[in-house]
Design an enzyme around this catalytic site. Structure first.
Site, PDB file in Angstrom:
ATOM      1  N   ASN A 165       0.786  -1.098   0.159  1.00 35.24           N
ATOM      2  CA  ASN A 165       0.037   0.146   0.137  1.00 35.24           C
ATOM      3  C   ASN A 165       0.755   1.350   0.058  1.00 35.24           C
ATOM      4  O   ASN A 165       1.869   1.182   0.707  1.00 35.24           O
ATOM      5  CB  ASN A 165      -0.920   0.095   1.135  1.00 35.24           C
ATOM      6  CG  ASN A 165      -1.656   1.363   1.184  1.00 35.24           C
ATOM      7  OD1 ASN A 165      -1.808   1.902   0.598  1.00 35.24           O
ATOM      8  ND2 ASN A 165      -1.941   1.567   2.706  1.00 35.24           N
ATOM      9  N   GLY A 166       0.878   2.027  -0.994  1.00 32.91           N
ATOM     10  CA  GLY A 166       1.751   3.105  -1.072  1.00 32.91           C
ATOM     11  C   GLY A 166       1.910   3.582  -2.513  1.00 32.91           C
ATOM     12  O   GLY A 166       1.802   2.843  -3.341  1.00 32.91           O
TER      13      GLY A 166
ATOM     14  N   GLU B 180     -18.429  22.341  -4.068  1.00 36.29           N
ATOM     15  CA  GLU B 180     -18.655  21.021  -3.736  1.00 36.29           C
ATOM     16  C   GLU B 180     -19.995  20.344  -4.246  1.00 36.29           C
ATOM     17  O   GLU B 180     -19.661  19.395  -4.929  1.00 36.29           O
ATOM     18  CB  GLU B 180     -19.514  21.096  -2.147  1.00 36.29           C
ATOM     19  CG  GLU B 180     -20.000  19.819  -1.576  1.00 36.29           C
ATOM     20  CD  GLU B 180     -19.003  18.619  -1.492  1.00 36.29           C
ATOM     21  OE1 GLU B 180     -17.738  18.773  -1.905  1.00 36.29           O
ATOM     22  OE2 GLU B 180     -19.500  17.499  -1.478  1.00 36.29           O
TER      23      GLU B 180
ATOM     24  N   LYS C  86     -19.263  17.123  -6.789  1.00 35.34           N
ATOM     25  CA  LYS C  86     -20.229  15.944  -6.579  1.00 35.34           C
ATOM     26  C   LYS C  86     -20.869  15.579  -7.946  1.00 35.34           C
ATOM     27  O   LYS C  86     -20.987  14.138  -8.119  1.00 35.34           O
ATOM     28  CB  LYS C  86     -21.522  16.537  -5.776  1.00 35.34           C
ATOM     29  CG  LYS C  86     -21.999  15.722  -4.467  1.00 35.34           C
ATOM     30  CD  LYS C  86     -21.383  15.048  -3.335  1.00 35.34           C
ATOM     31  CE  LYS C  86     -19.995  14.911  -3.219  1.00 35.34           C
ATOM     32  NZ  LYS C  86     -19.133  14.750  -2.173  1.00 35.34           N
TER      33      LYS C  86
ATOM     34  N   GLU D  48     -18.004  13.507  -9.740  1.00 34.31           N
ATOM     35  CA  GLU D  48     -17.759  12.203  -9.205  1.00 34.31           C
ATOM     36  C   GLU D  48     -18.841  11.045  -9.422  1.00 34.31           C
ATOM     37  O   GLU D  48     -18.337  10.046  -9.906  1.00 34.31           O
ATOM     38  CB  GLU D  48     -17.784  12.512  -7.435  1.00 34.31           C
ATOM     39  CG  GLU D  48     -16.701  12.900  -6.944  1.00 34.31           C
ATOM     40  CD  GLU D  48     -16.736  13.044  -5.474  1.00 34.31           C
ATOM     41  OE1 GLU D  48     -16.035  12.060  -4.797  1.00 34.31           O
ATOM     42  OE2 GLU D  48     -17.554  13.584  -4.753  1.00 34.31           O
TER      43      GLU D  48
HETATM   44  C1  F6R Z   1     -15.721  13.557  -2.351  1.00 35.49           C
HETATM   45  C2  F6R Z   1     -14.828  13.147  -1.274  1.00 35.49           C
HETATM   46  C3  F6R Z   1     -13.364  13.452  -1.361  1.00 35.49           C
HETATM   47  C4  F6R Z   1     -12.822  13.637   0.191  1.00 35.49           C
HETATM   48  C5  F6R Z   1     -11.264  13.731   0.134  1.00 35.49           C
HETATM   49  C6  F6R Z   1     -10.788  13.921   1.524  1.00 35.49           C
HETATM   50  O1  F6R Z   1     -17.009  13.249  -2.134  1.00 35.49           O
HETATM   51  O2  F6R Z   1     -15.329  12.346  -0.311  1.00 35.49           O
HETATM   52  O3  F6R Z   1     -13.033  14.496  -2.189  1.00 35.49           O
HETATM   53  O4  F6R Z   1     -13.523  14.466   0.720  1.00 35.49           O
HETATM   54  O5  F6R Z   1     -10.694  12.719  -0.495  1.00 35.49           O
HETATM   55  O6  F6R Z   1     -11.254  12.955   2.292  1.00 35.49           O
HETATM   56  P1  F6R Z   1     -11.169  13.152   3.844  1.00 35.49           P
HETATM   57  O7  F6R Z   1     -12.281  14.060   4.228  1.00 35.49           O
HETATM   58  O8  F6R Z   1     -11.469  11.734   4.337  1.00 35.49           O
HETATM   59  O9  F6R Z   1      -9.967  13.505   4.118  1.00 35.49           O
END
Ligand code: F6R
Length: 638
Positions: free
Chosen positions: A102-103, A510, A514, A517
């Site tokens: 992983n990475g 946002e 959305k 995505e």
């Molecule tokens: C979009 C979404 C991503 C996360 C981003 C950060 O729907 O979920 O853009 O917001 O990858 O993720 P977190 O909030 O887990 O650090």
């Protein structure tokens, strides 16, 4: 990203590995793989394929080999396309060493080229396969496994969580961690290893968080952890009581729509929980009547709240700046929250994209507070930003939905949101819970700094609950119209423009994210005032323009002008307007009308319809809204 799960013990490993993989699916769903040392043949038995849930379920029915040591992997592709060959595990030439990774191994191309020169044959185009071949040469050159691992860590750059299995040592898992998370579960004559302890939370609650830059030799009854210089480390075993809850869709078609509907309660649960934080820490100094009134209790008990956040009341009173660091949707929530901290608590606030943060000049300022915002608490960009801030000894607070996450463990204090597990890859309820959490915190800070009184604090909380209510009721009133009329019509367009101003500009960002995505429709977002500076060239009858209104009269009037600018160019306007905003409603081709709320909470009030609209577009286009292509729920690579 990718998820890793491994087992060594006195039981068969196969079912545990497949169950664990399904639990780690949120880390990537491009392919899945399994390897064990088969009990009968004593040789590696490996199965891997592109795809995820169906593949894992199929494998768990068809794979018959089993052993007391094994590991599995779920991939989020970084190097090499999504196919069977690039799926993990990977092997050395003689297939006696298996590795899952992983990475990202940085600069792997050079190592690969020199290994090819030495005669190694590679099957895949991944960076990970390098780790298998390189380790085999180092094992030949070094006397012990440990010294080969140390030599390996000196040659590999980047971020990696690696597990090796050696056919010649079928009692050992070799676990190596640099930057990418890895946990070991201690059982009775068995050990579990995974990227996230949820993979084995039903088996043990005794956890070792493998420290960064260390490796572990794990057998069924022992874990020995060393740093990269070979010094034995004394690492404590933690007891963790969170369990993996199988979350089902109930009667909903997808998790995304279920989570859209859960938002009102997620917000209320989060805020009610935050109100108890003070008393969780201490209620000793409160009189009986105050203990009964949650708001008074916690306002007066702010001191305990600050303690939970790892700061002092004095620090809050004298704070000169707040810095919010986040990625993706969380960054949008942070940009909305900038208005809260600046307008309510009067604290200058900067918002940083986590992926850019580390490469910008950073000025050490002890009167500054960093808030790391992350739904998962595992986002590599945000975690690395946190580590940088920690290294400069500045104050950090984590706000996440996962209390056991790396970001929570490494920040000085934290606020755990109570949104409940979010399964759909696209963030919905965690976004609105983040906005609500930051609004609550800004008000608490404002109270501490004497900017608002207790009545205003109470009104702020009531406003939040009203906005959450409106989120749900407006969704309900517009549901049929969106499903039957609007989504089928708009799903035919292949590009959209999103516009807004002030606090709703980050909300428009946002909305555009959305839509991209979950529907794969191209969407571009601008602050509406920028339209005339260039993007207006894009406006035509084929590009719907979505405008989110605001509740500030002056800014609203400017937005109305922007709507007319679009209309006069034969553009098509979809407006999200508030009750009484007739100018915008009349100018628009389609309008959603939302009851008035506290102007700063407009993003929460509008979220329900916006998310439902894009969800329905995804359905119209037959996209999988819960697992859009190329994405993963937890982004653990930089
Ligand atoms: C979009 C979404 C991503 C996360 C981003 C950060 O729907 O979920 O853009 O917001 O990858 O993720 P977190 O909030 O887990 O650090």
């Amino acid at each position: 990203m990718c998820g890793i799960v491994a087992y060594v013990g006195d039981k068969p490993c196969r079912q545990h590995i497949f169950d664990g993989l399904l639990r780690l699916e949120y880390r990537g769903y491009d392919s899945a793989g399994f390897v064990c040392v088969d009990n009968k043949s004593k040789r590696f038995c490996c199965h891997k394929e592109a795809g995820m849930v169906d593949i894992v379920k199929k494998m768990s029915e068809t794979v018959t080999c089993d052993g007391s040591i094994g590991m599995g992997h779920t991939r989020w592709a970084t190097h090499g396309i999504v196919n069977q060959v690039n799926a993990h595990p990977h092997f050395n030439c003689s297939r006696t060493i298996a590795v899952v990774h992983n990475g990202i191994i940085e600069g792997f191309e050079k190592i690969r080229a020199s290994l090819i020169k030495e005669g190694h044959e590679f099957c895949s185009s991944t960076d990970s396969e390098v780790a298998a071949h390189l380790f085999s040469t180092l094992l030949e050159k070094n006397k012990s496994i440990s010294s080969a691992v140390i030599a390996l860590t000196q040659k590999l750059d980047g971020a990696y969580a690696l597990i090796y299995m050696l056919e010649s040592h079928p009692d050992k898992l070799i676990v190596i961690r640099r930057k990418s998370p890895m946990v070991i579960g201690v059982g009775n004559n068995e050990m579990f290893v995974a990227s996230d302890f949820l993979a084995f939370s039903d088996k043990t609650n005794q956890i070792i968080f493998v420290p960064d830059d260390s490796f572990a030799i794990v057998t069924k009854d022992n874990v020995a952890i060393y740093d990269f210089q070979g010094n034995l480390l004394n690492v404590k075993i933690d007891t963790i009581n969170a369990t993996y809850a199988t979350v089902d869709k109930q009667n909903f078609e997808h998790f995304m729509i279920k989570e859209i509907y859960e938002q009102k309660h997620a917000i209320m649960r989060t805020i009610n929980f935050f109100n108890t934080i003070g008393s969780m820490v201490s209620t000793d100094n409160l009189n009986e009547s105050n203990k009964k009134n949650p708001l008074i209790t916690h306002a007066e008990n702010n001191l305990s709240l600050w303690r939970q956040l790892g700061v002092t009341a004095d620090q809050i009173s004298t704070l000169k700046t707040i810095n919010l660091v986040a990625a993706g949707t969380s960054w949008h929530a942070a940009r909305i929250a900038q208005f809260f901290f600046e307008m309510i608590a009067k604290i200058p606030t900067h918002v940083y994209l986590a992926s850019e943060f580390r490469y910008m000049p950073l000025f050490v300022n002890k009167d500054s507070l960093f808030i790391m915002l992350s739904q998962s608490g595992e986002t590599a960009d945000t975690l690395e930003a946190l580590r940088l801030v920690n290294s400069l000894d500045m104050q950090t607070i984590a706000i996440t939905n996962v209390p056991s996450s790396s970001i929570v463990r490494e920040a000085s204090g934290f606020l755990p949101m109570q949104a409940g597990p979010e399964i759909s890859v696209a963030a919905t309820k965690t976004f609105t819970s983040q906005v609500a959490s930051l609004y609550w915190l800004a008000n608490r800070m404002a109270y501490e700094r004497g900017m608002i009184n207790l009545d205003q604090l109470k009104i702020a909380q009531d406003d939040l609950f009203i906005a959450a209510e409106i989120l749900e009721t407006t969704l309900e009133t517009n549901k049929l119209r969106i499903t039957q009329e609007l989504a089928p019509y708009y799903a035919k367009f292949d590009k959209f423009i999103f516009l807004s101003r002030h606090i709703n500009y980050p909300f428009a960002l946002e909305a555009a994210l959305k839509l991209k995505e979950v529907s794969y429709i191209f969407a571009q977002c601008y602050p509406a005032g920028e339209l005339k500076h260039g993007p207006i060239a894009l406006v035509d009858e084929h590009t719907p323009v979505v405008i989110f209104s605001v509740l500030d009269e002056l800014i609203y009037n400017k937005l109305v002008s922007n709507a007319h600018e679009v209309k006069t160019r034969r553009g098509h306007v979809i407006a999200f307007a508030f009750e009484g905003q007739t100018e915008l409603i009349d100018a628009a081709d389609v309008a959603f009308i939302i009851p008035r709320v506290n102007p700063l909470l407009a993003p929460i009030a509008m979220s329900g319809i916006m998310q439902f609209f894009v969800y329905q577009m995804a359905r119209e286009l037959d996209r999988p809204p819960d697992k859009p292509r190329n994405l993963a729920k937890s982004v653990t690579v930089e």
